[in-house]
Write an enzyme that holds these catalytic residues in place. Sequence first.
Site, PDB file in Angstrom:
ATOM      1  N   TYR A 183     -15.221 -12.209  -0.032  1.00  0.00           N
ATOM      2  CA  TYR A 183     -15.947 -10.970  -0.326  1.00  0.00           C
ATOM      3  C   TYR A 183     -17.134 -11.237  -1.245  1.00  0.00           C
ATOM      4  CZ  TYR A 183     -12.237  -8.158   1.786  1.00  0.00           C
ATOM      5  OH  TYR A 183     -11.351  -7.594   2.669  1.00  0.00           O
ATOM      6  N   ASP A 189      -7.144  -2.771  -6.842  1.00  0.00           N
ATOM      7  CA  ASP A 189      -7.765  -3.432  -5.695  1.00  0.00           C
ATOM      8  C   ASP A 189      -8.055  -4.873  -6.075  1.00  0.00           C
ATOM      9  OD1 ASP A 189     -10.360  -4.161  -3.920  1.00  0.00           O
ATOM     10  OD2 ASP A 189      -9.193  -2.591  -2.931  1.00  0.00           O
ATOM     11  N   ARG A 216      -3.186   6.707   1.161  1.00  0.00           N
ATOM     12  CA  ARG A 216      -3.698   7.855   1.890  1.00  0.00           C
ATOM     13  C   ARG A 216      -2.706   8.543   2.825  1.00  0.00           C
ATOM     14  NH1 ARG A 216      -8.952   5.523   4.644  1.00  0.00           N
ATOM     15  NH2 ARG A 216      -7.605   3.685   4.755  1.00  0.00           N
ATOM     16  N   ARG A 219       0.822  -1.213   0.000  1.00  0.00           N
ATOM     17  CA  ARG A 219       0.000   0.000   0.000  1.00  0.00           C
ATOM     18  C   ARG A 219       0.858   1.267   0.000  1.00  0.00           C
ATOM     19  NH1 ARG A 219      -4.056  -1.663   4.661  1.00  0.00           N
ATOM     20  NH2 ARG A 219      -5.168  -3.370   3.667  1.00  0.00           N
ATOM     21  N   ARG A 226      -7.059  12.131  -5.164  1.00  0.00           N
ATOM     22  CA  ARG A 226      -8.300  11.416  -4.855  1.00  0.00           C
ATOM     23  C   ARG A 226      -9.460  12.409  -4.728  1.00  0.00           C
ATOM     24  NH1 ARG A 226      -9.971   6.792  -1.798  1.00  0.00           N
ATOM     25  NH2 ARG A 226     -12.248   6.813  -1.871  1.00  0.00           N
TER      26      ARG A 226
END
Length: 349
Positions: A156, A82, A36, A32, A45
Amino acid sequence: MSEPHPTKPLLAALQGALRPHPRGGKPMWMMRQAGRYLPEYRALRAEKGGFLDLVYDSAAAAEVTLQPLRRFDFDAAILFSDILIVPHAMGQHLQFLAGEGPHLSPRLADARLEDLTPVLERFEPVYETVRQVKAALAPDQTMLGFAGSPWTVATYMVNGEGSKDQGVTRRMAYEDASRFQALIDAIVDISVDYLSGQIKAGADAVQLFDSWAGSLSPAQFDRWVIAPNRAIVDKLRARHPDAVIIGFPKGAGGKLLSYVEGTGVDALGLDETVDPVWANRILPSGLPVQGNLDPLALMAGGAELTRAVDHILASFEGRPHIFNLGHGIDKDTPIAHVDALVQSVRSAG
């Protein structure tokens, strides 16, 4: 596998090379690493809107992928995307809700896989991102692609969202194993196509993320983690004999050796719960490993960060090793701590 790459230190390490790094220390990247914690990511973003809008905008996704390489002395770019792009391409609706995370619908606990309509063109912007990033990388930098492993992706798809124990999916795997096997097989096949597309677009190596591998019993681990990952490895190598594949079965613990032997991956990612001394002792000699700094140690910084880095480096001395975190970097990690990490790794050895 071909001979270790002559100019890419990280790719060469994945191929088993034990070479001094030209800039010191070990090859490194961070899970990652594009995200962020970087103000430039947050700005882009905000401009682009939702997460999927960013992923499917190839130019923007390439920019995000390259952002951490401009700041830090990393040896690899990891595709900004993702793991749920695969179920999205398989026909589930995907949305990322603020404060709630990803949601897939219809969830396969209530619907049939056969009723989904695949939208495989959703992969095309991802391949274009790989092409754009690869063209922008320096000759010594490695381009990494990835996909989620079938078990984790299935959790998921069945539940529609993440869960603490993957209970809904685990129950389906016990109660309707044939139905669940069909789902796993479908994920294997589309993941091979997806990873092959990334390799054709320029990925030097790919990683299989099995974030929920630790929730399974040994027998279920063999069937739903080892067997499907082996199928991906074999099918991908049939298309790309020199494919370099990293396996990352988070939470596997004592099952790591059986994972390596059963899947045939080229390198093994270790999460932060794994004792590096133990791992170095039990894993096959010469197997490249990746990891495994606790992301919270990086967030804390200071003496504990230095101690942890030194311990990991010492534990894997004499083994091909890529320095990385044991999982993804936290959004609240100070950038100064990442700078300190890079300096610490580069100054070692």
